[in-house]
Write a protein that holds these residues in place. Structure first.
Motif, PDB file in Angstrom:
ATOM      1  N   TYR A  90       0.845  -1.186   0.000  1.00 38.10           N
ATOM      2  CA  TYR A  90       0.000   0.000   0.000  1.00 38.10           C
ATOM      3  C   TYR A  90       0.883   1.239   0.000  1.00 38.10           C
ATOM      4  O   TYR A  90       2.062   1.191   0.381  1.00 38.10           O
ATOM      5  N   LEU A  91       0.330   2.330  -0.444  1.00 35.05           N
ATOM      6  CA  LEU A  91       1.075   3.580  -0.565  1.00 35.05           C
ATOM      7  C   LEU A  91       0.712   4.521   0.574  1.00 35.05           C
ATOM      8  O   LEU A  91      -0.441   4.574   1.002  1.00 35.05           O
ATOM      9  N   THR A  92       1.698   5.248   1.051  1.00 39.02           N
ATOM     10  CA  THR A  92       1.450   6.336   1.995  1.00 39.02           C
ATOM     11  C   THR A  92       2.136   7.578   1.463  1.00 39.02           C
ATOM     12  O   THR A  92       3.150   7.495   0.747  1.00 39.02           O
ATOM     13  N   LEU A  93       1.600   8.717   1.790  1.00 40.70           N
ATOM     14  CA  LEU A  93       2.158   9.990   1.348  1.00 40.70           C
ATOM     15  C   LEU A  93       2.681  10.744   2.559  1.00 40.70           C
ATOM     16  O   LEU A  93       2.087  10.704   3.637  1.00 40.70           O
ATOM     17  N   SER A  94       3.792  11.428   2.371  1.00 37.20           N
ATOM     18  CA  SER A  94       4.327  12.260   3.447  1.00 37.20           C
ATOM     19  C   SER A  94       4.999  13.482   2.835  1.00 37.20           C
ATOM     20  O   SER A  94       5.454  13.468   1.692  1.00 37.20           O
ATOM     21  N   ALA A  95       5.059  14.529   3.631  1.00 36.36           N
ATOM     22  CA  ALA A  95       5.733  15.757   3.211  1.00 36.36           C
ATOM     23  C   ALA A  95       6.470  16.297   4.433  1.00 36.36           C
ATOM     24  O   ALA A  95       5.859  16.798   5.368  1.00 36.36           O
ATOM     25  N   THR A  96       7.788  16.141   4.413  1.00 33.63           N
ATOM     26  CA  THR A  96       8.612  16.629   5.522  1.00 33.63           C
ATOM     27  C   THR A  96       9.770  17.448   4.978  1.00 33.63           C
ATOM     28  O   THR A  96      10.234  17.239   3.847  1.00 33.63           O
ATOM     29  N   ASP A  97      10.247  18.345   5.814  1.00 33.12           N
ATOM     30  CA  ASP A  97      11.405  19.148   5.426  1.00 33.12           C
ATOM     31  C   ASP A  97      12.694  18.390   5.759  1.00 33.12           C
ATOM     32  O   ASP A  97      12.645  17.231   6.194  1.00 33.12           O
ATOM     33  N   ASP A  98      13.843  19.046   5.593  1.00 28.93           N
ATOM     34  CA  ASP A  98      15.133  18.396   5.828  1.00 28.93           C
ATOM     35  C   ASP A  98      15.329  17.977   7.288  1.00 28.93           C
ATOM     36  O   ASP A  98      16.102  17.061   7.575  1.00 28.93           O
ATOM     37  N   GLN A  99      14.654  18.619   8.197  1.00 32.68           N
ATOM     38  CA  GLN A  99      14.757  18.274   9.617  1.00 32.68           C
ATOM     39  C   GLN A  99      13.724  17.223  10.024  1.00 32.68           C
ATOM     40  O   GLN A  99      13.642  16.856  11.192  1.00 32.68           O
ATOM     41  N   GLY A 100      12.903  16.764   9.116  1.00 33.70           N
ATOM     42  CA  GLY A 100      11.899  15.750   9.412  1.00 33.70           C
ATOM     43  C   GLY A 100      10.590  16.307   9.931  1.00 33.70           C
ATOM     44  O   GLY A 100       9.721  15.546  10.352  1.00 33.70           O
ATOM     45  N   LYS A 101      10.431  17.622   9.901  1.00 34.13           N
ATOM     46  CA  LYS A 101       9.181  18.233  10.352  1.00 34.13           C
ATOM     47  C   LYS A 101       8.178  18.241   9.208  1.00 34.13           C
ATOM     48  O   LYS A 101       8.534  18.457   8.054  1.00 34.13           O
ATOM     49  N   ALA A 102       6.902  18.025   9.550  1.00 28.95           N
ATOM     50  CA  ALA A 102       5.854  17.985   8.543  1.00 28.95           C
ATOM     51  C   ALA A 102       5.673  19.346   7.888  1.00 28.95           C
ATOM     52  O   ALA A 102       5.696  20.378   8.554  1.00 28.95           O
ATOM     53  N   ILE A 103       5.513  19.339   6.593  1.00 29.44           N
ATOM     54  CA  ILE A 103       5.226  20.560   5.841  1.00 29.44           C
ATOM     55  C   ILE A 103       3.716  20.728   5.820  1.00 29.44           C
ATOM     56  O   ILE A 103       2.985  19.816   5.418  1.00 29.44           O
ATOM     57  N   VAL A 104       3.248  21.893   6.264  1.00 30.71           N
ATOM     58  CA  VAL A 104       1.805  22.113   6.412  1.00 30.71           C
ATOM     59  C   VAL A 104       1.092  22.143   5.067  1.00 30.71           C
ATOM     60  O   VAL A 104       0.105  21.440   4.859  1.00 30.71           O
ATOM     61  N   ASN A 105       1.539  22.932   4.137  1.00 30.08           N
ATOM     62  CA  ASN A 105       0.928  23.030   2.811  1.00 30.08           C
ATOM     63  C   ASN A 105       1.987  22.698   1.759  1.00 30.08           C
ATOM     64  O   ASN A 105       2.531  23.592   1.114  1.00 30.08           O
ATOM     65  N   PRO A 106       2.256  21.423   1.559  1.00 30.28           N
ATOM     66  CA  PRO A 106       3.339  21.054   0.640  1.00 30.28           C
ATOM     67  C   PRO A 106       2.971  21.294  -0.820  1.00 30.28           C
ATOM     68  O   PRO A 106       1.812  21.173  -1.215  1.00 30.28           O
ATOM     69  N   ALA A 107       3.980  21.614  -1.584  1.00 27.17           N
ATOM     70  CA  ALA A 107       3.832  21.682  -3.040  1.00 27.17           C
ATOM     71  C   ALA A 107       3.848  20.242  -3.559  1.00 27.17           C
ATOM     72  O   ALA A 107       4.374  19.343  -2.890  1.00 27.17           O
ATOM     73  N   PRO A 108       3.304  19.993  -4.740  1.00 24.69           N
ATOM     74  CA  PRO A 108       3.275  18.621  -5.262  1.00 24.69           C
ATOM     75  C   PRO A 108       4.654  17.957  -5.310  1.00 24.69           C
ATOM     76  O   PRO A 108       4.770  16.762  -5.056  1.00 24.69           O
ATOM     77  N   ASP A 109       5.708  18.718  -5.600  1.00 29.97           N
ATOM     78  CA  ASP A 109       7.035  18.100  -5.685  1.00 29.97           C
ATOM     79  C   ASP A 109       7.661  17.852  -4.310  1.00 29.97           C
ATOM     80  O   ASP A 109       8.731  17.267  -4.208  1.00 29.97           O
ATOM     81  N   GLN A 110       7.008  18.272  -3.219  1.00 32.13           N
ATOM     82  CA  GLN A 110       7.497  18.009  -1.865  1.00 32.13           C
ATOM     83  C   GLN A 110       6.843  16.770  -1.243  1.00 32.13           C
ATOM     84  O   GLN A 110       7.242  16.338  -0.179  1.00 32.13           O
ATOM     85  N   ILE A 111       5.862  16.222  -1.918  1.00 33.75           N
ATOM     86  CA  ILE A 111       5.165  15.050  -1.390  1.00 33.75           C
ATOM     87  C   ILE A 111       5.916  13.793  -1.811  1.00 33.75           C
ATOM     88  O   ILE A 111       6.173  13.578  -2.991  1.00 33.75           O
ATOM     89  N   LYS A 112       6.254  12.976  -0.820  1.00 33.74           N
ATOM     90  CA  LYS A 112       6.952  11.718  -1.083  1.00 33.74           C
ATOM     91  C   LYS A 112       5.949  10.576  -0.956  1.00 33.74           C
ATOM     92  O   LYS A 112       5.137  10.544  -0.040  1.00 33.74           O
ATOM     93  N   THR A 113       6.025   9.658  -1.871  1.00 43.38           N
ATOM     94  CA  THR A 113       5.177   8.474  -1.835  1.00 43.38           C
ATOM     95  C   THR A 113       6.024   7.313  -1.352  1.00 43.38           C
ATOM     96  O   THR A 113       7.067   7.018  -1.918  1.00 43.38           O
ATOM     97  N   ASN A 114       5.590   6.670  -0.280  1.00 39.32           N
ATOM     98  CA  ASN A 114       6.282   5.499   0.248  1.00 39.32           C
ATOM     99  C   ASN A 114       5.446   4.269  -0.031  1.00 39.32           C
ATOM    100  O   ASN A 114       4.217   4.317   0.005  1.00 39.32           O
ATOM    101  N   ILE A 115       6.116   3.168  -0.306  1.00 43.11           N
ATOM    102  CA  ILE A 115       5.412   1.907  -0.515  1.00 43.11           C
ATOM    103  C   ILE A 115       5.689   1.018   0.687  1.00 43.11           C
ATOM    104  O   ILE A 115       6.814   0.942   1.163  1.00 43.11           O
ATOM    105  N   ASN A 116       4.646   0.423   1.209  1.00 39.87           N
ATOM    106  CA  ASN A 116       4.751  -0.370   2.425  1.00 39.87           C
ATOM    107  C   ASN A 116       4.177  -1.759   2.196  1.00 39.87           C
ATOM    108  O   ASN A 116       3.151  -1.911   1.542  1.00 39.87           O
ATOM    109  N   LYS A 117       4.830  -2.744   2.788  1.00 40.12           N
ATOM    110  CA  LYS A 117       4.352  -4.124   2.710  1.00 40.12           C
ATOM    111  C   LYS A 117       3.348  -4.356   3.823  1.00 40.12           C
ATOM    112  O   LYS A 117       3.605  -4.027   4.977  1.00 40.12           O
ATOM    113  N   LEU A 118       2.180  -4.887   3.480  1.00 39.54           N
ATOM    114  CA  LEU A 118       1.204  -5.221   4.509  1.00 39.54           C
ATOM    115  C   LEU A 118       1.787  -6.322   5.378  1.00 39.54           C
ATOM    116  O   LEU A 118       2.376  -7.273   4.881  1.00 39.54           O
TER     117      LEU A 118
END
Length: 172
Positions: A90-118
């Motif tokens: 399954y896929l999860t989306l995240s948007a964090t800065d270089d320090q690992g803090k969540a970006i409140v209103n991320p731009a599309p190119d700041q969103i990372k898609t992670n793939i996770n094994k159930l």
């Protein structure tokens, strides 16, 4: 008065037959037509089930659920009520800065898609899901050369956790 035009036209209408049988026939035909229409509507609403034999057991499928979740895996079985999938990712989306803090209103190119094994989560589910067909928005067979299938097969071959997919390019 018997010779008046009004009296003679009324007399011509009286044929000795009652209009009741005609009304009863029209009513019976109308009821039969309504029953037939209701049957067509009810039977037409029930969508035929797509059985497991219509799925390629070796193919990867993306199944998109009504609550905007998506599963990627193989369809093991299907009936009128459920689709059972195995080898689930399954896929999860995240948007964090270089320090690992969540970006409140991320731009599309700041969103990372992670793939996770159930099954890799804290609660340790089995590597299968059974999805109620009524909760499925749509499903599609994925190409073997799609980026997500390529990444999954590489992760499975290497036996490692999968890295984040590259951010999607921003639309222009």
């Amino acid at each position: 008065m018997a010779d008046s035009p009004a009296a003679s036209s009324r007399a011509g209408l009286r044929t000795g037959r009652s209009p009741l049988p005609i009304v009863a026939m029209v009513l019976a035909v109308s009821i039969a037509a309504n029953i037939a229409l209701a049957a067509v509507l009810i039977l037409g609403r029930a969508t035929p089930a797509v059985g497991a034999e219509s799925f390629n057991k070796d193919a990867w499928y993306g199944v998109f659920i009504n609550n905007n979740e998506a599963f990627i895996g193989h369809v093991a079985s299907a009936d009128g009520q459920y689709i059972k999938m195995t080898d689930i990712w399954y896929l999860t989306l995240s948007a964090t800065d270089d320090q690992g803090k969540a970006i409140v209103n991320p731009a599309p190119d700041q969103i990372k898609t992670n793939i996770n094994k159930l099954g890799s989560g804290l609660y340790g589910p089995k590597d299968q899901v059974q999805i109620i067909r009524g909760n499925i928005r749509y499903y599609t067979e994925l190409r073997n050369d799609s980026p997500v299938v390529t990444l999954i097969t590489r992760c499975e071959a290497q036996g490692e956790s999968c890295p984040a997919l590259k951010p999607a390019p921003s639309p222009r």
